[in-house]
Design an enzyme around this catalytic site. Structure first.
Site, PDB file in Angstrom:
ATOM      1  N   LYS A  88      37.351  -1.269 -22.616  1.00 61.23           N
ATOM      2  CA  LYS A  88      35.937  -1.360 -23.016  1.00 61.23           C
ATOM      3  C   LYS A  88      35.772  -0.512 -24.268  1.00 61.23           C
ATOM      4  O   LYS A  88      35.851   0.702 -24.232  1.00 61.23           O
ATOM      5  CB  LYS A  88      35.029  -0.842 -21.891  1.00 61.23           C
ATOM      6  N   ASP A 101      34.017   1.239 -27.493  1.00 60.30           N
ATOM      7  CA  ASP A 101      32.745   1.937 -27.687  1.00 60.30           C
ATOM      8  C   ASP A 101      32.308   1.792 -29.136  1.00 60.30           C
ATOM      9  O   ASP A 101      32.537   2.676 -29.970  1.00 60.30           O
ATOM     10  CB  ASP A 101      32.921   3.421 -27.317  1.00 60.30           C
ATOM     11  N   LEU A 141       0.859  -1.183   0.000  1.00 63.24           N
ATOM     12  CA  LEU A 141       0.000   0.000   0.000  1.00 63.24           C
ATOM     13  C   LEU A 141       0.897   1.236   0.000  1.00 63.24           C
ATOM     14  O   LEU A 141       1.558   1.537   0.994  1.00 63.24           O
ATOM     15  CB  LEU A 141      -0.920  -0.004   1.215  1.00 63.24           C
ATOM     16  N   GLU A 168      35.984   4.321 -22.868  1.00 68.82           N
ATOM     17  CA  GLU A 168      34.680   4.144 -22.223  1.00 68.82           C
ATOM     18  C   GLU A 168      34.783   3.496 -20.850  1.00 68.82           C
ATOM     19  O   GLU A 168      33.981   3.762 -19.965  1.00 68.82           O
ATOM     20  CB  GLU A 168      33.769   3.303 -23.121  1.00 68.82           C
TER      21      GLU A 168
END
Length: 820
Positions: free
Chosen positions: A513, A515, A139, A667
């Site tokens: 990493k 991109d 609720l 990245e």
């Protein structure tokens, strides 16, 4: 308290507790040490409501005024003894903690886990999910209402539920509203999660119909002002609710606290803090104890079942305690949270064999192995199930006299503990053994016999290819390349920088990493007169990228012909003037297939292929080989020159790798477990990705025309996109992106979305303010945005904050998008 690590023993486990005087709740000055003291005191009532349920944790490493994050997966620093269970979701595999004991609860407090969220179902003794044992209604008061209004709705709900034979138990959530729980027993115990969700939804809708001025059952936030939202959705098997007695990460240390119905009549009803809850437990015990009847009804086996037989009856009938030194007592009882034990005994009886025994349900379930434990995944060994043995037999070594059952010399060949992955009674058992003597290994037992007689004792024992901490080496029978379909790439799991810092470089390698667009590159044997090898490029969604990037055919000239067919994994990138990957530049090459369009775009923007893994060579599957071996194979096979590259990894520690990535303007970093195999098509925690700025893929469901500074709009340019994520069988709205576009891209977006127009929204929860003037499209295009977090408590369940456009993701599919 000293900030230095303090070694403590909790429930037989040794932990290091640090920074005990660190203030986690500045408003009250509540320290980490006080949080740990609360957890220790409340454990007896909290654990029964959380035990055997996969827990999602919400952590505040810098206190409640700092950044928080949800964590489902166990990270690399998790102690081996923490109970856990793996769940394979649609797009990922997660290892969840099970809050089954005080040591684990203390470890959670040490990691600044303040909130523990669990589903309404538990794992059974076989490791399989059981039906839900409770129903919950959340609720949630909208603007302008509070706890008294929630209490009134709770009383209305109680009247209805009583007619269904259920009793509701109230809990103030520690946040804003109320939770109502009902134990599911008897006939209600056969309901599935979908069944319970349907009942809860019907109940919520009935309340909204009967009390339209006070209750709303729809998810739209715009409808909640002045009303209480009855959230029925937390009964879904994949949803969670804050566990009773858990702290909340609010300004003050409030708690999800069980209450009495009389208390709900108090007009000054409020949330309770941890000190008040401890006083109530000392005075009243666990007010929510009746809720436990739901899962006690599902214990396997039931006490009635256990009372019908003695599992050691056959063992005792075959032996005379006056003639053999073998143990006859059941063995000393062990702590309920102790890891189960295994033993393998070398038995020189009439025929040499090995006895393989697993502690399970108070006995040692046993198999005789005529050829011992298999060491080769390609060779299964026979396993003959024998009678259950007492636990004390796990320590037995000695001589069984000649003429007695099993007469001969018995020695312990190996012993230790095991992790249970699956136990299907009389059918299948999968375990991972841990021993100081012979290391860890994963074994499967599969029954092969029929339903009756000696046949049902016949099993096979198998050493699996996937092994803990390493990958099994594929043999010469590895499957050849399927020429019709490229394998799906392995996907990394997002991780916070704090987890990266705990990775040991001896166990993990660190890479850039990239991109760009992920691509599987298949180098196929020559099929033309010139004898040139062909290169086929496939996106992670299965889309053919070969016509779009013709310059990457050069890869075929850089690998030995005798190694074909060859399957490689890499990333297609577009470099800017500083030789950094530019996702915006790459967008100019996306979604082109016509030779003229491709050549025109190629003159403006060239692409490069960065390779970082090899999956197959000469048709032999390498995915079971360790990362370090695959990496060495890649460097041996490819003689790179532009536009193909095989860059070296990042040296040093994880922090140094992240710093170097940031210095180079890249990245982020991908951490790869050195001994792990390649999980094609799956997201795995053997690869962890950490980005300098968070990004998220999403699916476009609509767009709004650009306002030109006057009341008029420009229908040829997009002012913003409306985004959604997959949710069950539909779509859930997650916000807008309106910045980061160039004028050219705003026009291209409209052209790209035009074929997907439809009259209505694919998501039914778009706020009216965002939906005004929107042009709706089918959820067919995936985009990527950078953002500053989520508005809700759970990542992916709120809206994206400050989303900035990055570009389309033609390499991804709408139904495979997930929350980063």
């Amino acid at each position: 308290m000293s900030p230095q690590a303090q070694r403590v023993t909790v429930a037989g486990r040794t932990l290091s507790l640090t920074n005990l005087d660190k203030v986690l709740y500045p408003a009250t000055g509540t320290t980490k040490g006080e949080v740990l003291q609360y957890l220790a005191t409340v454990a007896d009532v909290l654990i029964p409501h959380a035990a055997h349920r996969p827990a999602t944790r919400k952590r505040w490493p810098d206190g409640v005024e700092g950044q928080s994050f949800f964590q489902k997966n166990l990270d690399a620093s998790t102690p081996d003894w923490v109970p856990r269970h793996t769940i394979r979701h649609r797009h990922s595999v997660n290892d969840y903690v099970l809050v089954d004991d005080l040591a684990t609860l203390t470890w959670l407090g040490q990691t600044a886990t303040l909130e523990i969220h669990v589903p309404q179902w538990r794992f059974g003794r076989t490791g399989d999910p059981l039906p839900p044992d409770r129903m919950v209604l959340d609720l949630d008061p909208g603007p302008g209402v509070g706890l008294p209004e929630c209490a009134q709705v709770a009383r209305w709900a109680r009247e209805i539920v009583a007619g269904m034979g259920l009793d509701l138990l109230p809990v103030t959530s520690g946040s804003k509203g109320l939770h109502l729980y009902a134990p599911l027993t008897g006939p209600h115990g056969t309901l599935t999660s979908d069944d319970v969700s349907a009942v809860a939804k019907e109940l919520a809708q009935h309340l909204a119909t009967e009390h339209p001025d006070h209750v709303v059952a729809e998810m739209k936030r715009s409808l909640r002002t002045g009303k209480v939202f009855v959230d029925w959705s937390q009964n879904n098997g994949s949803k969670t609710t804050i566990t009773p007695y858990s702290l909340r990460g609010r300004a003050q240390p409030t708690v999800a606290a069980p209450r009495t119905w009389d208390e709900l009549d108090d007009p000054d009803l409020r949330q309770l803090d941890h000190a008040e809850v401890l006083e109530r437990i000392d005075r009243d015990g666990d007010l929510l104890a009746p809720l436990l009847a739901g899962h006690l009804d599902r214990l396997e086996p039931t006490p009635e079942h256990l009372a019908t037989f003695d599992r050691l009856e056959t063992y005792r009938a075959k032996r005379d305690p006056g003639r053999t030194p073998e143990p006859f007592s059941s063995g000393a009882s062990r702590p309920a949270d102790a890891a189960p034990r295994f033993v393998i005994q070398e038995h020189h009886a009439r025929r040499l064999h090995w006895d393989f025994r697993l502690e399970h349900e108070g006995v040692l379930v046993s198999w005789a192995l005529p050829k011992g434990e298999p060491a080769d995944p390609d060779r299964n060994h026979l396993a003959v199930q024998t009678e259950d043995h007492p636990l004390a037999y796990g320590d037995f070594e000695g001589t069984i006299p000649a003429g007695e059952y099993g007469g001969g010399e018995v020695t312990i060949w190996d012993a230790g503990t095991y992790d249970l992955e699956k136990w299907r009674e009389g059918a299948e058992v999968i375990v991972t053994l841990h021993s100081e003597r012979r290391g860890s290994r994963r074994l499967a037992l599969i029954r092969t016999g029929g339903r009756g007689g000696d046949d049902q004792r016949s099993w096979l024992i198998h050493r699996t290819k996937a092994q803990p901490g390493e990958a099994a080496v594929a043999g010469p029978t590895s499957a050849p390349t399927d020429p019709a379909r490229a394998p799906r790439p392995m996907l990394a799991t997002s991780a916070p920088p704090a987890e990266l810092a705990r990775l040991d470089p001896a166990d993990w390698a660190f890479e850039v990493k990239w991109d760009g667009f992920r691509a599987i590159a298949e180098v196929l044997p020559p099929d033309d007169a010139a004898g040139r090898a062909g290169v086929r490029l496939t996106s992670r969604s299965g889309r053919d990228l070969t016509p779009t990037f013709p310059e990457l055919q050069a890869l075929g000239e850089m690998v030995p012909a005798e190694e074909l067919p060859l399957v490689l994994d890499g990333e297609i990138v577009a470099l800017d003037g500083d030789a950094r990957p530019s996702f915006r530049r790459l967008q100019q090459r996306a979604n082109l297939a016509g030779p003229r369009d491709v050549e025109r775009a190629r003159r403006r923007v060239g692409v490069d292929l960065v390779l970082f893994d090899v999956l197959r060579t000469a048709g032999v599957d390498l995915t079971d080989h360790p990362y370090t071996e695959r990496r060495a194979t890649l460097e041996r096979l490819v003689s790179p020159r532009p536009p193909v590259h095989v860059p070296a990894g990042l040296e040093g520690t994880a922090e140094e790798a992240m710093a170097e990535s940031r210095r180079l303007g890249l990245e982020g970093v991908v951490a790869k477990r050195r001994r792990a195999g390649y999980a094609a098509g799956r997201r795995s925690r053997d690869w962890l990705k950490i980005k300098h700025a968070p990004t998220q893929e999403a699916v476009v469901i609509g767009w709004r025309p650009l306002r030109t500074g006057t009341p008029t709009e420009d229908p040829r340019s997009a002012g913003g996109l409306l985004l959604a994520l997959p949710s069950g069988d539909g779509w859930r709205y997650v916000g807008r992106v309106g910045s980061g576009f160039s004028d050219r891209v705003r026009r291209e977006v409209v052209t790209r979305l035009a074929p997907h127009e439809q009259p209505t929204s694919a998501a039914d929860d778009v706020p009216a303010a965002d939906a005004a003037g929107a042009r709706w499209v089918a959820p067919a295009e995936v985009v990527e945005v950078q953002h500053a977090g989520w508005t809700g408590d759970v990542p992916g369940e709120g809206s994206l904050r400050h989303a900035v456009w990055r570009g389309f993701r033609p390499d991804s599919a709408p139904d495979r998008v997930r929350v980063e």
